[in-house]
Design an enzyme around this catalytic site. Structure first.
Site, mmCIF file in Angstrom:
data_model
loop_
_atom_site.group_PDB
_atom_site.id
_atom_site.type_symbol
_atom_site.label_atom_id
_atom_site.label_comp_id
_atom_site.label_asym_id
_atom_site.label_seq_id
_atom_site.Cartn_x
_atom_site.Cartn_y
_atom_site.Cartn_z
ATOM 1 N N GLU A 255 65.115 39.587 59.807
ATOM 2 C CA GLU A 255 65.870 38.982 58.717
ATOM 3 C C GLU A 255 65.115 37.826 58.085
ATOM 4 O O GLU A 255 64.498 37.022 58.775
ATOM 5 C CB GLU A 255 67.236 38.494 59.225
ATOM 6 C CG GLU A 255 68.084 39.581 59.878
ATOM 7 C CD GLU A 255 68.481 40.692 58.923
ATOM 8 O OE1 GLU A 255 68.348 40.506 57.693
ATOM 9 O OE2 GLU A 255 68.923 41.744 59.403
ATOM 10 N N CYS A 256 65.195 37.747 56.768
ATOM 11 C CA CYS A 256 64.558 36.641 56.051
ATOM 12 C C CYS A 256 65.449 35.406 56.021
ATOM 13 O O CYS A 256 65.003 34.329 55.654
ATOM 14 C CB CYS A 256 64.222 37.067 54.626
ATOM 15 S SG CYS A 256 65.672 37.402 53.598
ATOM 16 N N GLY A 257 66.723 35.571 56.408
ATOM 17 C CA GLY A 257 67.651 34.451 56.403
ATOM 18 C C GLY A 257 68.581 34.452 55.217
ATOM 19 O O GLY A 257 69.609 33.777 55.213
#
Length: 245
Positions: free
Chosen positions: A238-240
């Site tokens: 996940e990139c956030g």
């Protein structure tokens, strides 16, 4: 629940939110993805927006939502490191679906970031997290605030990664609702929808990509790899953007 009751739920105590969301999600589980979109646009409060990375299967949600609300803002966070094929895909789908595209970027250009910080994606997990905060999380936060989004539509699916396996159809993130209409869809479901409406996959799908983001942290699927291992050199999935907002 009525629109006014759903709006009030955003400021209700957490225990009330949890109980009501469980009930609503049981209801939504019995609907098709298209019916969930219709319900969300009709009842969920505030301005609506759809986020898209214009990834491999992005045409599904872009088509499904824009066919109901043609002017819904489509938020893209452009890192400046997308594949040329991605930019071409953005142009293609924006024209074909008449999308109301809203592009957000970091205040600092990619070249300036490299001059100041170096190539953050090569600096381990901490560097990746800083890169993602600069180029994805902050621009998305700004987009949601400037567009005054009360309901956020997204195309996350549980089968995409282990971090998404428990995501509900509807959740409350801070001061807004987040609706994931195709959360339980399989790759087969996606393929059937794209075929039914003659919609394209991302051009890199034919080169073995099953997930695509930036040029420096995406690679084709190889034998023995999971989908999530094709991103961020396998360090994280996940990139956030969907977890820090």
């Amino acid at each position: 629940m009525s629109s006014s009751e759903l709006k009030a739920l955003l400021t209700a105590p957490k225990s009330v939110q949890q109980a009501e969301l469980e009930r609503i999600n049981r209801f939504l589980a019995g609907l098709t993805a298209q019916e969930r979109v219709l319900w969300g646009l009709a009842y969920l409060p505030g301005n609506h927006a759809l986020s898209s990375s214009f990834g491999i299967q992005a045409a599904v949600m872009l088509h499904m939502v824009s066919q109901v609300q043609s002017d819904i803002p489509v938020i893209l966070t452009d890192t400046g490191y997308l594949f040329p094929e991605t930019y071409q895909f953005i142009d293609q789908l924006t024209e074909r679906l008449s999308l109301n595209l809203k592009v957000y970027q970091a205040p600092i250009t990619s070249a300036w970031q490299e001059a100041r910080f170096g190539q953050l994606w090569e600096q381990g997990v901490e560097g990746l997290e800083r890169y993602n905060r600069l180029n994805k999380v902050e621009p998305m936060q700004r987009a949601l605030a400037e567009l005054e989004v009360g309901t956020w539509f997204a195309g996350l699916r549980r089968s995409q990664s282990s971090t998404r396996e428990e995501l509900p159809i509807l959740a409350i993130h801070g001061s807004r609702f987040k609706l994931l209409p195709i959360i339980e869809w399989s790759n087969k479901d996606v393929h059937l929808y794209l075929t039914q409406f003659d919609l394209p996959y991302h051009p890199l799908w034919e080169q073995g990509y099953v997930s695509v983001g930036d040029t420096h942290s995406s690679k084709p699927l190889e034998l023995g790899m999971t989908e999530e291992e094709t991103r961020f050199n396998g360090l994280k999935r996940e990139c956030g953007l969907h977890y820090e907002i």
